[in-house]
Design a protein around this motif. Structure first.
Motif, short mmCIF file in Angstrom:
data_model
loop_
_atom_site.label_atom_id
_atom_site.label_comp_id
_atom_site.label_asym_id
_atom_site.label_seq_id
_atom_site.Cartn_x
_atom_site.Cartn_y
_atom_site.Cartn_z
N GLU A 65 3.17 -0.33 4.23
CA GLU A 65 3.22 0.85 4.45
C GLU A 65 3.89 0.48 6.36
OE1 GLU A 65 1.00 3.67 7.88
OE2 GLU A 65 0.60 1.98 7.07
N GLU B 158 0.52 5.00 0.27
CA GLU B 158 1.40 3.80 -1.55
C GLU B 158 2.18 3.05 -1.20
OE1 GLU B 158 1.86 5.81 -4.36
OE2 GLU B 158 0.65 7.30 -3.75
N VAL C 194 4.71 -0.27 -1.27
CA VAL C 194 5.74 -0.42 -1.12
C VAL C 194 6.48 -1.32 -2.37
CG1 VAL C 194 8.27 -0.41 0.23
CG2 VAL C 194 5.98 0.39 1.42
#
Length: 985
Positions: free
Chosen positions: A130, A7, A9
């Protein structure tokens, strides 16, 4: 579809939204073709992840192309986080070496495929936020290490299979194999950048249990190293694994790819350079026999980590610091094109900041011996070596600059560290780093560089600057520093990369002169001033290459380097010699001992007159020496003194006329000494002739004491003996004529034959009676008879410059008297002048001048002046007491009835002008003077010695002078019948 574990950030913004959407659709289409449904659904959906990937593929053509070719690389992230997938990839790489049926080609393919996927995922995780930069560099380093180990293990097993090694355990091939691979630089520190190459140094233990034949071990492990590079480095249809560089090994230009540990330890301890010591702070065993690698590094610790903070250690570190220019923060830093690694305020400055502190303190504090930059900043602050503010600032900016470096390299997977020059390129980098636009990124980047620069420059506040304002001069490692290339170019070097290579070779201690650490430090400190001085010669490359030849021949250098460092005038002189005087440079490089004379503090104060040279020669020959030693020492002495006379002329300590006298006195003295040595040696076998006496009659420029650095020696050997002497009294008696002929031949060989110390002088005996047809030695009675009854006018003209230079004092007096008597014989002046004019015309016809700069042969050149002087002597038109042989003296004393005062003055001026030019040209050049290829330094010297402002003015002056001399020549030496017209150039 399931959960995608990566995902983002923070949002990543593409350069162009439409392009981003189009790229994403193309990759989704490729995923459909490869039957990767979860990836298709992800890329065609409307999620933050899809938007993130669209931006990535717009900003990075490299990642976009990888995704288009292999969209399935995105699929595993639906099942596990990036870190877990990377663990799987590394584990798979580790099994490759022992896989069933693995071949070199299959290994290469598998390594490339797995590395590509890992590379792709590491980049995505970095851009998504990440992973921070610290995690990214560790992931890249772990990946590289896994690949190197797999390739090494495969090669060890393959060698075991072929019987070239006998592994202790083929399932653990590296164990006790003796093959040591050290990761250097960023691989050793586990700080690799995205497109980094990997630096490896390869050693081996020939006594390791796995080694079958210790004598073959160097070749075998070097072949394995070569195969290792091919496995990792070569580009195939699947790409490459890691660019691999083995050039950080000791003296890479002259050592094999794999080096025995004992030889390596001897090198580092005896010849290791400052930068190698710094490089070894990051060395780490990464593959092969890890236990042997650790033992090797432990053995090397005293070399890398000095236990005591003594002056030598401080000088060592300062020596490294001086190789990198300290930027003091002056001037604006341009963002476009800035090298984030090597440029001002860049990554290298932070790394160097840490390394210098480590090298100073690490010997006493083991906790300061770490390989990684940021942990060492913390340790240094903890022990009070740096401030907490320096630690925090440099840590923050280090990771920021590493992120910038990764962004630059993620665009196209190129090993570059320079920011783009164009607007779009800079905007792209700004977006990849999460900045709204290039302007905001530029502000942040510039601020970071200034902060780093401020701390880095503080390192240099206590270290003296050798050459302020020169610019970057970095010669560490094995790759050219871009800023250094620019600096060298600005200094005047046309081939800066070649110059870098030469200077790096000095650091390797290949020459005797640079084997000691102290000599290398002195030379490192001297290098900026040296490069500036050579740059000012305007033939900087040639000058430095000649200096390199000099270094190759010198036995030691500390004293010389120290002297040059403390004596700018001497350094300038050396640069002048190397840049403008190939003849002198060749003397130094062939016989470097001549340079010792420059160490004499009285060099430019002591005039090289006959008394000075005679005393020096006597001291040099003093002692009981055999014949061959005497001849060699005469060559050594003459070469050194010719060189030092030339240096005085270059420096303006003596004028050209005095140089001519000094060169001539030197020839007199050394040839006299050679004659004495030959006579004594010849007598040991053949005895002596009753009443035997010898003298040497110097002719030409030796006779007139106007020798140049490149002059041959014109001689006539005359002898006498008792009238009733029939043969010599030795073991092998010879008749007198045969005796003196043989002795003369021995003298010719003693002076002219090349030995290890070169040639003393080239001798020419063609001016003797009957020329080449006559015997090489002439009895005084035969000489007297020939000169009075058979000699031609030109021979009497030549005799006007004759003087005795060596031999029996009584015979010398007789010969001098005879020469004076012959010159005083009555002659038909008109006839002599006509004959001289005819001879000059014949020379001009048979040997025309090359161009205006053929000063001897041009109409109105040196020959014209010499003929005028010689004719004046033999026709009694010189007002002078005694017989003077110097052309300049003769011209100055021409009788008023022969030449007007104005003519006399113009001829004297012309001769002085020609002498100045020829002395300097012959001193500097071995070949002809090419007007279209004049070393600029030589042009400057010619202007200095003639006092003229410009080379064009000099040429015009030469042309006018020649026309004036020719006008006087035609008037003073008229042709026999009709006046011959001179040939103008």
């Amino acid at each position: 579809m399931g959960h995608w574990y990566l995902e983002p950030v923070a949002g990543l913004v593409p350069l162009n939204g439409e392009n981003a959407a189009r790229h994403l659709a193309a990759i989704a289409s490729a995923a459909a073709e490869e039957n990767v449904p979860r990836v298709v659904e992800l890329l065609t959906g409307n999620s933050p992840v899809a938007a993130f990937l669209a931006a990535v593929f717009d900003l990075s053509p490299f990642l976009r192309d990888l995704a288009r070719r292999r969209p399935q690389m995105l699929d595993p992230i639906f099942d596990k986080p990036v870190e877990a997938r990377l663990d799987e990839i590394r584990a798979g790489i580790a099994t490759l070496a022992c896989a069933e049926g693995v071949s070199e080609s299959s290994l290469m393919m598998e390594l490339r495929l797995r590395k590509t996927e890992a590379h792709f995922l590491i980049a995505l995780a970095d851009l998504a936020g990440e992973a921070d930069a610290a995690v990214t560099v560790r992931r890249l380093s772990d990946l590289a290490e896994a690949c190197v180990r797999a390739a090494v293990d495969f090669l060890l097993r393959d060698s075991h299979r072929q019987g070239k090694l006998r592994l202790v355990d083929p399932d653990r091939p590296a164990e006790k194999s003796g093959w040591i691979l050290l990761g250097m630089g960023k691989l050793g520190a586990q700080e690799l950048n995205f497109s980094s190459d990997i630096d490896l140094v390869v050693f081996f233990d020939p006594q390791a249990p796995a080694v079958v034949d210790p004598l073959d071990a160097t070749d075998m492990f070097s072949r394995l190293a070569r195969r290792l590079v091919r496995i990792l480095h070569d580009r195939t249809e699947h790409g490459y694994v890691f660019r691999t560089d083995l050039r950080l090994r000791p003296d890479p230009g002259s050592t094999p790819l794999a080096i025995p540990v004992e030889a390596a330890l001897n090198y580092y301890e005896g010849r290791g350079q400052n930068w190698e010591r710094a490089a070894m702070t990051k060395a780490r065993p990464v593959a092969g026999d890890l236990e042997a690698g650790a033992a090797f590094l432990k053995e090397l610790q005293p070399y890398v980590w000095r236990k005591y903070m003594d002056y030598a250690a401080i000088a060592d570190v300062h020596s490294i610091k001086r190789q990198i220019h300290a930027h003091k923060g002056h001037g604006e830093i341009a963002v476009r094109g800035h090298n984030v690694k090597l440029g001002r305020g860049g990554i290298r400055e932070i790394e160097f900041f840490v390394q210098t502190q480590q090298l100073i303190a690490g010997g006493r504090f083991p906790e300061l011996r770490g390989r990684e930059t940021v942990p060492m900043l913390k340790e240094l602050a903890a022990r009070g070596w740096i401030t907490a503010e320096a630690r925090d600032t440099l840590t923050r900016q280090y990771w920021f600059l590493r992120r910038v470096e990764h962004a630059i390299q993620m665009v196209a997977d190129e090993q570059t560290h320079a920011l783009p020059e164009d607007d779009e390129g800079l905007e792209r980098i700004a977006h990849m780093l999460g900045f709204a636009d290039a302007a905001r990124f530029s502000d942040g980047f510039r601020a970071a560089l200034h902060e780093v620069e401020r701390h880095y420059a503080a390192l240099f506040e206590t270290a003296p600057e050798l050459s302020s304002g020169v610019g970057n001069l970095v010669f560490t490692g094995d790759v050219d520093d871009p800023d250094t290339l620019q600096t060298l170019n600005r200094l005047g070097f046309q081939r800066p990369s070649d110059i870098c290579r030469v200077i790096r070779s000095w650091h390797f201690g290949r020459y005797r002169v640079t084997r000691s650490a102290e000599a290398r430090e002195r030379l490192t400190e001297l290098t900026p001033a040296l490069l500036q001085a050579f740059g000012q010669t305007r033939r900087a490359d040639e000058a430095l290459m000649r200096f390199d030849e000099l270094l190759a021949g010198l036995p030691a250098g500390v004293q010389l380097f120290s002297l040059l460092q403390s004596n700018p005038a001497l350094l300038k002189m050396l640069a002048t010699i190397m840049g403008a005087a190939p003849r002198l440079a060749a003397i130094i490089t062939r016989q470097p001992h001549v340079f010792d004379g420059l160490l004499d503090p009285g060099l430019l104060k002591d005039l090289p007159d006959r008394a000075y040279l005679s005393a020096r020669l006597a001291a040099f020959l003093d002692g009981d020496r055999n014949y061959e030693e005497v001849l060699d020492r005469l060559r050594i002495f003459a070469a050194e003194q010719k060189f030092l006379i030339g240096v005085r002329l270059l420096a303006g300590a003596i004028d050209p006329a005095r140089a001519g006298r000094a060169f001539s006195d030197l020839a007199d003295l050394t040839i006299d000494a050679a004659l004495q040595a030959v006579a004594a040696e010849f007598a040991t076998k053949h005895g002596r002739v009753a009443g035997g006496r010898v003298t040497l009659l110097g002719m030409g420029k030796l006779g007139s004491r106007e020798l140049t650095a490149g002059s041959d020696i014109d001689l006539i050997l005359l002898y006498d003996h008792d009238a009733d002497a029939e043969e010599s009294d030795g073991d092998k008696p010879l008749a007198p004529s045969h005796y003196f002929i043989r002795m003369t031949q021995r003298l010719i060989a003693a002076v002219s034959a090349p030995t290890a110390e070169g040639v003393l002088y080239e001798l020419d005996l063609r001016l003797r009676p009957s020329g080449n047809k006559g015997p090489v030695a002439t009895h005084i009675d035969a000489f007297r008879k020939y000169q009075r009854g058979e000699a031609w006018t030109w021979e009497h003209m030549a005799l006007s410059r004759a003087r005795t230079i060596a031999g029996d004092a009584g015979l010398r007096a007789e010969v001098e008297a005879e020469v004076a008597a012959v010159l005083a014989l009555p002659r038909d002046e008109v006839k002599v002048k006509a004959e001289a004019s005819g001879m000059r015309a014949m020379i001009e016809e048979e040997k025309p001048p090359r161009d205006l700069w053929d000063i001897k042969l041009i109409p109105g050149g040196l020959i014209d002046l010499e003929f005028i002087a010689q004719v004046a002597v033999i026709t009694g038109n010189v007002e002078q007491d005694g017989h003077a042989t110097a052309t300049a003296d003769t011209l100055a004393h021409l009788a008023p009835g022969f030449a007007t005062m104005q003519a006399r003055q113009e001829l004297v001026e012309a001769y002085a002008f020609y002498q100045a030019l020829t002395q300097m040209i012959r001193l500097c050049l071995t070949g002809n003077f090419d007007r279209h290829d004049v070393p600029p330094g030589l042009a400057d010297l010619l202007l200095a010695v003639t006092g003229l402002p410009d080379f064009g003015v000099l040429e015009a002056h030469l042309k006018d002078m020649a026309a004036t001399v020719r006008r006087h020549f035609d008037r003073l030496l008229p042709a026999a019948k009709k006046k011959r017209s001179g040939r103008d150039l």
